[in-house]
Design an enzyme around this catalytic site. Structure first.
Site, PDB file in Angstrom:
ATOM      1  N   LYS A 187      -4.173 -50.679  15.172  1.00  0.00           N
ATOM      2  CA  LYS A 187      -2.757 -50.175  15.385  1.00  0.00           C
ATOM      3  C   LYS A 187      -3.073 -48.761  16.291  1.00  0.00           C
ATOM      4  O   LYS A 187      -3.354 -47.660  15.884  1.00  0.00           O
ATOM      5  CB  LYS A 187      -2.216 -49.783  14.164  1.00  0.00           C
ATOM      6  CG  LYS A 187      -0.537 -49.610  14.498  1.00  0.00           C
ATOM      7  CD  LYS A 187       0.072 -48.456  13.469  1.00  0.00           C
ATOM      8  CE  LYS A 187      -0.143 -47.144  13.853  1.00  0.00           C
ATOM      9  NZ  LYS A 187       0.454 -46.614  15.051  1.00  0.00           N
ATOM     10  N   GLU A 263     -12.381 -39.717  11.929  1.00  0.00           N
ATOM     11  CA  GLU A 263     -12.565 -38.656  12.968  1.00  0.00           C
ATOM     12  C   GLU A 263     -11.239 -38.142  12.958  1.00  0.00           C
ATOM     13  O   GLU A 263     -10.081 -38.242  13.578  1.00  0.00           O
ATOM     14  CB  GLU A 263     -12.922 -39.637  14.550  1.00  0.00           C
ATOM     15  CG  GLU A 263     -14.092 -40.445  14.660  1.00  0.00           C
ATOM     16  CD  GLU A 263     -15.340 -39.744  14.325  1.00  0.00           C
ATOM     17  OE1 GLU A 263     -15.296 -38.518  14.540  1.00  0.00           O
ATOM     18  OE2 GLU A 263     -16.432 -40.146  13.952  1.00  0.00           O
ATOM     19  N   CYS A 298      -9.653 -33.760  20.698  1.00  0.00           N
ATOM     20  CA  CYS A 298      -9.986 -33.084  19.281  1.00  0.00           C
ATOM     21  C   CYS A 298     -11.103 -32.024  19.397  1.00  0.00           C
ATOM     22  O   CYS A 298     -11.202 -31.336  18.574  1.00  0.00           O
ATOM     23  CB  CYS A 298     -10.596 -34.470  18.501  1.00  0.00           C
ATOM     24  SG  CYS A 298     -11.894 -35.277  19.327  1.00  0.00           S
ATOM     25  N   GLU A 397      -5.214 -25.913  14.327  1.00  0.00           N
ATOM     26  CA  GLU A 397      -5.239 -27.009  15.603  1.00  0.00           C
ATOM     27  C   GLU A 397      -3.969 -27.087  16.159  1.00  0.00           C
ATOM     28  O   GLU A 397      -3.159 -27.456  15.647  1.00  0.00           O
ATOM     29  CB  GLU A 397      -5.818 -28.293  15.114  1.00  0.00           C
ATOM     30  CG  GLU A 397      -5.959 -29.216  16.278  1.00  0.00           C
ATOM     31  CD  GLU A 397      -6.611 -30.626  16.157  1.00  0.00           C
ATOM     32  OE1 GLU A 397      -5.719 -31.441  15.240  1.00  0.00           O
ATOM     33  OE2 GLU A 397      -7.501 -31.097  16.693  1.00  0.00           O
TER      34      GLU A 397
END
Ligand code: NAD
Length: 497
Positions: A187, A263, A298, A397
């Site tokens: 997905k 991850e 990331c 983040e």
């Protein structure tokens, strides 16, 4: 061969439609989700929002194909041939794939063409080459018995990917899973679904049996959760935010105790000691490290931790790197800078900067958005000083081109500041003293340490993955392949003489 002209008309790019299940496009007449062009905010197209029934159809079909097609039981070299052909087809269609990637994501066409598409092909090629190299081990048992570990595919692996590098993330997930003999139901992010669909189509052209690589589209909380919870999914492989990773881990635990590879997010430091060999090189690494893809990576190096005597010259050099950055349509080959993916994400970045300013932070460069880009949100590269470990922009983040600046007096303090209470994805260490750089490497808790550079190379053998809340397990490298198989221990006693 001359390089093709990469400029293109975004309205002329054909978009794949539907889900990709059982080797063909599939539609169940579901509600459609709008997909926008980040460059200018224009409506690009739609993808269906998979119902539980569609997810069930995709997984059941994949399981049936896995059992009947022989994909998991044929010789690994046969699988490798298909994967190698697949990589060749991706290279063959580099221009159209780069356009498709660029039109719905944040990737400028020159980068899609020069890095995302070839890296996608290379990742698949790398796992094709590994297919018959990692099948198990002989164990060091007693001399009157033979022990070995036989590795075998799980069955159907569920994969969920984020929007920030759609093609690369697709290959990192499906490369090892398919090379190891599994089927995959993927997905992609509902914001960037199209390039993954096209790659699935190319798998069929390469000779992969129908139903071995499938794509379902839809929202995370519905389609993504239904995929994770489906009893036919034997393992989940996810890349995305830490919060979603926790939801997936919990769903995987509650619905079959499935293993997970996660991850997740990061807040990576760039630690610069008092002496570096080449100041401009270090400044380039730092500028690129937090502005690449508009900071939406990331591993973005978003916390500069710099020795107090190096701070002023380095910040000047970084600003020299940042000044020429300007926005532009992603389909114009002169554009090198990325917009923020969505209005919601743009608002979040601004809110975190505002909260940081409220707690004493000072914008010393940039701030706000470039003007004249319609509904596209190109955030100016921004430097924030007067920050502490508690400043929101240091803690969270942001997923935007914002670099916080902290200074230190000695090695001990620098290494202490580089630590983050939540994340441990990557870190950059810059020093002309290799002993000092290696001491820092030993002490920083992060899955990847770059010394006197910042960012991945094309070396697929180097795995990537985080510590702490940055994740569990690895993508790329041998590690990803090993984690795509389950390992059966076998012990045989010899007959007595
Ligand atoms: P996200 O977590 O919002 O979404 C990622 C994917 O998960 C999407 O496909 C989404 O639809 C799906 N999803 C959302 N909720 C779900 C649920 N409850 N169950 C199942 N699936 C669900 O992340 P994003 O905003 O798309 O991507 C940005 C994030 O990804 C950042 O945090 C970034 O650091 C991280 N990321 C990590 C790596 C890495 O290698 N560590 C690489 C790229 C991106």
């Amino acid at each position: 061969m001359s390089t093709p002209s990469l400029d293109f008309d975004p309205s002329a790019v054909p978009l794949p439609q539907g889900h990709f299940i059982g080797g063909a496009y599939y539609s169940a007449g579901e509600a459609q989700l709008a997909v926008y062009r980040p460059s200018d905010g224009a409506l690009l197209g739609h993808v269906p929002d998979a119902s539980d029934a569609t997810v069930d159809h995709a997984v059941s079909n994949a399981l049936a194909a896995w059992k009947t097609s022989g994909w998991g039981t044929r010789s690994p070299r046969e699988r490798a041939k298909v994967l190698s052909r697949w990589a060749e087809l991706i290279d063959r269609d580099a221009v159209s794939l780069a356009q498709l990637e660029t039109v719905s994501s944040t990737r400028p066409v020159t980068e899609s063409y020069a890095s995302d598409v070839p890296f996608t092909a290379e990742a698949i090629r790398f796992f094709a080459e590994l297919a018959d190299k990692l099948g198990g081990d002989i164990a060091a048992t007693r001399r009157d018995s033979l022990g070995f570990i036989a590795s075998e595919p799980y069955g159907v692996i569920g994969a969920i990917t984020p929007w920030n590098f759609p093609l690369s993330m697709c290959s990192w997930k499906c490369g090892p899973a398919l090379a190891a003999g599994n089927a995959v139901v993927m997905k992609p992010s509902e914001m960037t679904p199209f390039s993954t669909l096209r790659v699935a189509e190319l798998a069929i052209e390469a000779g992969m049996p129908a139903g071995i690589f499938n794509v379902v589209n839809g929202r995370g909380a519905t389609a993504g959760a239904a995929l994770t919870r489906h009893p036919g999914i034997a393992k989940m492989s996810f890349t995305g935010s830490t919060r979603t990773g926790a939801a997936i881990m919990s769903d995987a635990a509650m619905h079959g105790t499935k293993p997970v590879t996660l991850e997740l997010g990061g807040k990576s430091p760039q630690l610069v000691f008092e002496h570096v060999r080449d100041l401009d090189h270090t400044a380039r690494c730092i500028a690129r490290g937090f502005t690449a893809n508009g900071g939406q990576a990331c591993v973005a190096g978003t916390r500069l931790i710099v020795h107090e005597r190096m701070a002023e010259p380095l910040i000047d050099a970084i600003q020299r790197q940042l000044r020429p950055i300007k926005p532009g349509p992603l389909w114009d080959s002169r554009t090198a800078y990325s917009p923020i993916i969505s209005a919601g994400q743009a608002r979040r970045i601004e809110a975190l900067i505002e909260q940081s300013r409220d707690s004493g932070a000072e914008v010393i460069f940039g701030g706000g958005f470039f003007e004249g880009t319609g509904e596209g949100y190109f955030h100016r590269p921004t430097l924030l000083a007067n920050v502490t470990a508690d400043t929101p922009a240091v803690r969270e983040e942001l997923f935007g081109p914002v670099l916080t600046v902290q200074t230190f007096k000695d090695e001990e303090e620098g290494i202490a500041l580089a630590a983050h209470p939540t994340y441990g994805l990557a870190a950059g260490v810059h020093s002309s003293d290799i002993g000092q750089a290696l001491r820092a490497m030993r002490r920083i808790a992060a899955g990847t340490i770059w010394i006197n550079r910042y960012g991945r190379s094309g070396d697929m053998i180097i795995p990537t993955g985080g510590f702490g809340q940055s994740g569990i397990g690895k993508d790329l490298g041998r590690e990803a392949m090993v984690a795509s198989m389950r390992h059966k221990s076998v012990l045989i006693d010899f007959e007595a003489p």
